[in-house]
Design an enzyme around this catalytic site. Structure first.
Site, short mmCIF file in Angstrom:
data_model
loop_
_atom_site.label_atom_id
_atom_site.label_comp_id
_atom_site.label_asym_id
_atom_site.label_seq_id
_atom_site.Cartn_x
_atom_site.Cartn_y
_atom_site.Cartn_z
N ASP A 16 -0.76 -5.96 9.38
CA ASP A 16 -1.76 -4.97 8.97
C ASP A 16 -2.99 -5.76 8.54
O ASP A 16 -2.99 -6.44 7.51
CB ASP A 16 -1.22 -4.12 7.81
CG ASP A 16 -2.19 -3.01 7.42
OD1 ASP A 16 -3.29 -2.93 7.99
OD2 ASP A 16 -1.84 -2.21 6.52
N TRP B 34 0.86 -1.19 0.00
CA TRP B 34 0.00 0.00 0.00
C TRP B 34 0.89 1.24 0.00
O TRP B 34 1.86 1.33 0.77
CB TRP B 34 -0.89 -0.05 1.24
CG TRP B 34 -1.83 1.10 1.40
CD1 TRP B 34 -2.60 1.69 0.45
CD2 TRP B 34 -2.14 1.77 2.63
NE1 TRP B 34 -3.36 2.71 1.00
CE2 TRP B 34 -3.10 2.77 2.33
CE3 TRP B 34 -1.70 1.63 3.95
CZ2 TRP B 34 -3.61 3.63 3.31
CZ3 TRP B 34 -2.21 2.47 4.92
CH2 TRP B 34 -3.16 3.45 4.59
N LYS C 143 -13.40 -1.47 5.95
CA LYS C 143 -13.91 -2.35 4.91
C LYS C 143 -14.97 -3.32 5.43
O LYS C 143 -16.06 -3.43 4.89
CB LYS C 143 -12.76 -3.15 4.28
CG LYS C 143 -11.58 -2.31 3.80
CD LYS C 143 -11.95 -1.35 2.70
CE LYS C 143 -10.73 -0.72 2.04
NZ LYS C 143 -9.87 0.06 2.95
#
Length: 453
Positions: free
Chosen positions: A263, A182, A299
Site C-alpha cells: 500500500d 489504517w 497526498k
C-alpha cells in the site's frame, strides 16, 4: 503469534459467501437474540404504513472521519483538528499545488478534450506513467511487459480491486495486515472476500518497530499467504523498517512464497524523495517475484477529492500479465464500470512534462520538509516544558502521522479541555500543525501527561 482474526470464513468458501458472512456478522455484532430476530423480521411488521427501513439502527460514525464531524460542531476559537489525513499550510488551509493548477489549465485550454467514458482499465497514459513512477523508469518488469496497471478510485479502490482479484484467483484466501494499521484495511479486505489476520508491527514500549515479532509472525504464516506492507510512512505509527530490515523481510517472504501487497499512499511525501520512498517496493521487484502495489495520488499531489489511484500487479511473464488484466476488468466492470477521467488526466500531464514534473518534486519536498519541521518544533516544545517521558519518537517517526503514545482517556481529556481533536489511539496528523498551534498542542500534552490519566 498475534493473529487477530477479523473473518472466520474458511479459505475454501467462495468470495461471495465470505462477503455475505462478513455483512451478516456486522449486522448482528453485539446484539442479543431479540435484536437479531428483529433484523430479520418483516421490515414493516408492527408499523402500519411505516418505512421498510424503519428497522435499521443508527450506524456509528467512521472512527477517523467522525473526528472531523465532532471538530466542525465545536464553536471554540482555539479548536485544532489533528485527525484528518490531509495536508494543511502554515496558515492551516488546504493546499492546491501550483503544478496541479497549471496542469488543469492545460486541460481546460485543450478544446479537443472530450468527456467520453474511459476504458475499464482507465487512462492508458496514466497507467504507464504510474507504473514507472512507483517501479522505476528502468524497471526490468516494465521493460519485459510483466506489469499490468489499472486506474482505480484512489488507494482505497486499488486495495479493494486487488483484494477481490486475489479472493477470486489466488490459492490462499488469508491476508496478514500489520498491527496496528489504517482502520479501513480490515474492512476493505474482509468485504473483498479475504480472511484477515494480523502480524506484530509496533512496539508500544519503544514506540518503534517490533521487528522480531514481525519476523516470527510472518515466519509462522501459512505458505503462500498474502501480506499487506506499507511501502513507507506507516499509518498510523509513522514507524518504517530500515532498508536492511526490508531486505530481511523480503528474503523471508520469498522463502515462504508469501505474496506481497504494498500500500503506497505516501510516495515522496515521507522523505521528500520519490525514489527513496519507493525503494522497498523496487527491492521486491528486482528479485523477479510477483507482487501487487496500490498507489494513491491523494497526498503527494494533493488530489484528495479527485480519487486518483492505480493498482499494479507484477507478474513473472508478459502473457500472464495480459491474462491478469483481463480478469481485473471482470472485477472492475460490475464494481464501478470505469474510473473518472479528470484526476488521472491531471496526473498524466504532470508526469509526462519534464518541467511540470520537476516543479512537482519541489512542491512535494516542501510539503515533506514542513512536516519534518513540525516534528522538530513539537519535540523541542515538549522538551522545553520538561514534559515527563521520552518524546524522541516524534522525530524518529516519518510521514504525515505520529503515534504519540497517548491513551484514549488522555485523548478525551485533550478534546474536552483543549479542543484538540485526534483519533482515540493517539494518532495525530503532523500536517495539521503549524508554528502557531504547536505551543497549544504541547501545553495540552504536558498537562495530560502530568495528570497521569
Amino acid at each position: 503469534m498475534n493473529t487477530n482474526d477479523f473473518s472466520s470464513s474458511s479459505s475454501s468458501s467462495s468470495p461471495s459467501d465470505r462477503r455475505i458472512g462478513a455483512l451478516l456478522r456486522h449486522l448482528t455484532a453485539g446484539t442479543d437474540a431479540d435484536r437479531v430476530s428483529s433484523v430479520f423480521a418483516s421490515p414493516t411488521s408492527g408499523v402500519a404504513g411505516g418505512s421498510v427501513f424503519a428497522h435499521l439502527v443508527q450506524a456509528p460514525e467512521d472512527a477517523i472521519l467522525g473526528v472531523t464531524i465532532a471538530y466542525n460542531k465545536d464553536p471554540s476559537p482555539i479548536k485544532l483538528n489533528l485527525g484528518v489525513g490531509a495536508y494543511r499550510t502554515e496558515e492551516g488551509k488546504p493546499l492546491v499545488l501550483n503544478v496541479v493548477r497549471k496542469a488543469e489549465q492545460q486541460l481546460i485550454n485543450d478544446r479537443s478534450r472530450i468527456k467520453e467514458y474511459l476504458p475499464i482499465v482507465g487512462l492508458g497514459e496514466f497507467n504507464k506513467l504510474s507504473a514507472k513512477l512507483i517501479l522505476g523508469a528502468d524497471s526490468p518488469a516494465i521493460r519485459e511487459n510483466r506489469v499490468t496497471t489499472v486506474e482505480c478510485l484512489s488507494g482505497t479502490g486499488s486495495l479493494r480491486v486487488g483484494g477481490e482479484f486475489l479472493a477470486r484467483h489466488y490459492h490462499q484466501k488469508t491476508i496478514y495486515i500489520p498491527q496496528p494499521t489504517w482502520g479501513n484495511h480490515p474492512k476493505i479486505f474482509t468485504l473483498a472476500g479475504l480472511s484477515v489476520k494480523t502480524y506484530r508491527y509496533y512496539d508500544p514500549s519503544t514506540r518503534g518497530l517490533n521487528f522480531q515479532g514481525l519476523l516470527e509472525d510472518l515466519g509462522a504464516a501459512p505458505q503462500g499467504s498474502i501480506v499487506l506492507l506499507h511501502a513507507c510512512a506507516h499509518n498510523p505509527t509513522g514507524v518504517d523498517p530500515t532498508l536492511e530490515q526490508w531486505e530481511q523481510i523480503r528474503k523471508l517472504m520469498r522463502s515462504k512464497g508469501l505474496m506481497p501487497f504494498f500500500d503506497s499512499a505516501y510516495q515522496g511525501f515521507a522523505s521528500g524523495s520519490l525514489d527513496t520512498d519507493a525503494k522497498p517496493i523496487r527491492m521486491f521487484v528486482a528479485d523477479g517475484g510477483e507482487l501487487l502495489v496500490a498507489q494513491s495520488y491523494a497526498k503527494n499531489m494533493g488530489l484528495y477529492g479527485e480519487r486518483v489511484g492505480a493498482l499494479s500487479i507484477v507478474c513473472k511473464a508478459a502473457d500472464v500479465a495480459g491474462r491478469v488484466e483481463s480478469q481485473l476488468k471482470l472485477v472492475i466492470r460490475p464494481m464501478y464500470s470505469n474510473p473518472p477521467i479528470h484526476g488521472a488526466s491531471i496526473v498524466a500531464v504532470i508526469l509526462r512534462d519534464r518541467n511540470l514534473f520537476n516543479e512537482w518534486t519541489l512542491e512535494l519536498k516542501a510539503m515533506a520538509d514542513r512536516i519534518i519541521s513540525m516534528r522538530k518544533q513539537l519535540f523541542e516544545a515538549l522538551r522545553a516544558r520538561g514534559t515527563p517521558g521520552d518524546w524522541t519518537h516524534i522525530i524518529k517517526q516519518i510521514g504525515m502521522f505520529t503515534f504519540t503514545g497517548l491513551n484514549p482517556a488522555q485523548v478525551s481529556y485533550m478534546t474536552k479541555e483543549y479542543h484538540i481533536y485526534m483519533t482515540s489511539d493517539g494518532r495525530i496528523s503532523m500536517a495539521g500543525l503549524s508554528s502557531k498551534t504547536v505551543p497549544h498542542l504541547a501545553d495540552a500534552i504536558h498537562a495530560v501527561v502530568t495528570k497521569a490519566l
